[in-house]
Scaffold this motif. Sequence first.
Motif, PDB file in Angstrom:
ATOM      1  N   THR A 606       0.866  -1.183   0.000  1.00  0.00           N
ATOM      2  CA  THR A 606       0.000   0.000   0.000  1.00  0.00           C
ATOM      3  C   THR A 606       0.902   1.231   0.000  1.00  0.00           C
ATOM      4  O   THR A 606       1.715   1.400   0.900  1.00  0.00           O
ATOM      5  N   ASN A 610      -2.106   6.375   0.112  1.00  0.00           N
ATOM      6  CA  ASN A 610      -3.140   5.469  -0.373  1.00  0.00           C
ATOM      7  C   ASN A 610      -3.504   5.707  -1.840  1.00  0.00           C
ATOM      8  O   ASN A 610      -4.677   5.656  -2.228  1.00  0.00           O
ATOM      9  N   ALA A 613      -2.672   0.252  -4.150  1.00  0.00           N
ATOM     10  CA  ALA A 613      -2.713  -0.896  -3.236  1.00  0.00           C
ATOM     11  C   ALA A 613      -2.542  -2.153  -4.076  1.00  0.00           C
ATOM     12  O   ALA A 613      -3.123  -2.269  -5.165  1.00  0.00           O
ATOM     13  N   ASN A 652      -6.343  -1.031   1.095  1.00  0.00           N
ATOM     14  CA  ASN A 652      -5.021  -1.604   1.347  1.00  0.00           C
ATOM     15  C   ASN A 652      -4.843  -2.903   0.593  1.00  0.00           C
ATOM     16  O   ASN A 652      -5.794  -3.508   0.113  1.00  0.00           O
TER      17      ASN A 652
END
Length: 762
Positions: A606, A610, A613, A652
């Motif tokens: 990840t 963000n 991922a 994630n």
Amino acid sequence: MGRAEERRARQRGGRRAAPRGRRSSGAAGRTGIRRLFTWKKIVGTFFGLCLLGMGAFIVLYMMIDIPEGNADAKRQSNVYKYSDGSIMARDGEVNREVVDLAQIPRPVQKTFVAAENKTFYSDAGVDLKGTARGLLNTLSGKGAQGGSTITQQYVKNYYLTQEQTVTRKLKELVISLKLDREKPKDYILAGYINTSYYGRGAYGIQAAAQAYYRVDAEDLTVEQGAYLAALLQAPSQYDWAVASENGRQLVKNRWNYVLDNMVEEGWLDRSERSGMEFPVPKEPKGDPGMAGQTGYLVDAANAALKKQLVAEGAAEDAKQADALVDAGGWTITLNIDKKKQAALEKAVRTQLTDKLDPDERKVDADVQAGAVSVDPKTGAVVAMYGGVDYLKHYFNNATRDDYQPASTFKPVILAAAVEEQAKTQDGQPITANTLYDGTSERPVVDNGRKVGFAPENEDDQNYGDITVQTAMNKSVNSVFAQMGVDVGMEKVMETAGKLGMDVEGLQAVPAQTLGSMGASPLEMAGVYATLDNHGKKTTPTLVKSAEHRSRTVTVPDAIGEQVISREAADTVTSVLTGVVDDGTARRAVRDNPLRDGQQVAGKTGTSDDNKSAWFAGFTPDLVTTVGLFGEDDKPPHKQVKMYGAGGEPRVNGGGFPAQIWAAYTFGVMEETSRFDLETSQGAAVKPSWTPSATQSPSRTPSQEPTTEEPTTEPPSRTPSQTPTTQPPSQTPTTQPPTQPPTTPPTFEIPENPDDPEPDRQE
């Protein structure tokens, strides 16, 4: 000696004449060479050859006429097939509409002349120097020619073929000279503009104007014309919608070059030029027959074929490769398995897109998925997911390399450590059980000196003294940053290149340990396939075969040489099973009801903020990488954060990507399989071999063979099995407490391992 002979000897300075037939061989040799290579003979030979060449050229000129337009100018369809031979797609009819030169604004006409051939209006239609260079390159097998005039390019496009032969080049030269004598320049320029390929399936300026700017050719601006003229050098690389950052910079540079040449030639006012801005093209509109995943697969297959044509010398450069493939007549069979392709598409739909609701959460519109599945034993790309729909999102997420792979890079660091037999700063060998200090933001040191890098762990969590195995399971940044320096970042990047990553131009700095470079799902699939294939280089290969009526293409072997040792590759595989059973991928993979005892290795990733991922995972028979990318759904499609997408606090690697991977992999799995590993260092899966009697007893595995089921106990408890290697007695890199040599190490797993991954890169 008689008196007469004596007199003659005195006249020669006392040297008696040698008998006839016995003169010095050296003197004879020099005299013979002088007689053979006189200036008169050399000059005569030169002029003779010139006259012979001129005569031959005159004969060629008289024999070769301007032909009718060739068959390739009347483009045929390409046929694309699945690996089983069933039809996947046919590309459509050629998108071409011829327009009179008078319909094209005069300044726009000049952009093409400024881009390709500034002397067009005054030359004889050929560039003798460039043609000679091309002939020599063809004869020597060097390839790229360059230097062709607009007339020569038009002749090649319309009257001849794209073949790279001496005969074709000589014909091109003769026809160009004749055409320039018989036709006005405007006729030639109109033919060139109307037959050239601009990408996006567009032949000719009218189709290109519509494809890139949604206008007719008569309404093009100078700025737009300059872009289309610049595009002709490399249509596939310079299409703004799919170009890399480097490609975009290159086409901008060429756009500026075109306009600057116009100013230089007096075709554009300097003040007008200074106020011009780059005209960003509109998003492409795809062929309806390319909807869904088909367009991604066709484009990727075309790109692979074009690359191979250049590699084997069938095309001089990317531009000619474009012309060869886009001229049609190809039957291209892909390695794509129809069932696996359908399963991958279903997995993305059920595990991701069905859970996204842009009406409820705006961020959901910004989530893009890409995935590649590879057979590690053959390198065949058996499935590929490029995006939600080729007609809605033109960019192939499976091949894009503009997002960080994050912690999916960590196995590369461990592979380098084992391969190089690296040691910690304290001189201890780096193995799965080596202890490291997992404190967040701990400064990385090199020979007692801080290197100015202190990465934060996810959620700024401190782990204390942990094994490499646990650090991989929990993706601890501080451990792998230090390990990268212990190994040597040059060696780490070298190993990355061997495994299949494009590391050209990347700096060997500690920050790379966080996977801060760009990489594509296709690229990472190659890295993990090489690990799965015990260190033999495995290159993901999409095209199975390519056939054409006039040429053949050899598809290179996807399986190469041993690039890292089997010990190194198998050790990494062993350690990566722990990520699934005791680490960040437990929730989606370990406890999946479809798993049925299948052994799995993998790594989550990840990126910072963000924006991406990942989950890269494999069984002994299948490697699949899945990436999610935050991309603004509005132009210019910048990278954005994915927080809150799908109703999750954070997207994630152990979430949607791992879920997609598990649904696909376990869904297409025909039977369970076991890893065949040869390693003395792995801690998560036991070696498949028995140590020899000469080995130290401390290295004897205490676990059962690999046929035993992997542990599925909750990760918070201490493993009931003894690790495969001796408990670590080495001193960690930052002075952890000393452990008794007889005490098995405990794999430290923080509490609440199933909580969403925190707000930091892992």
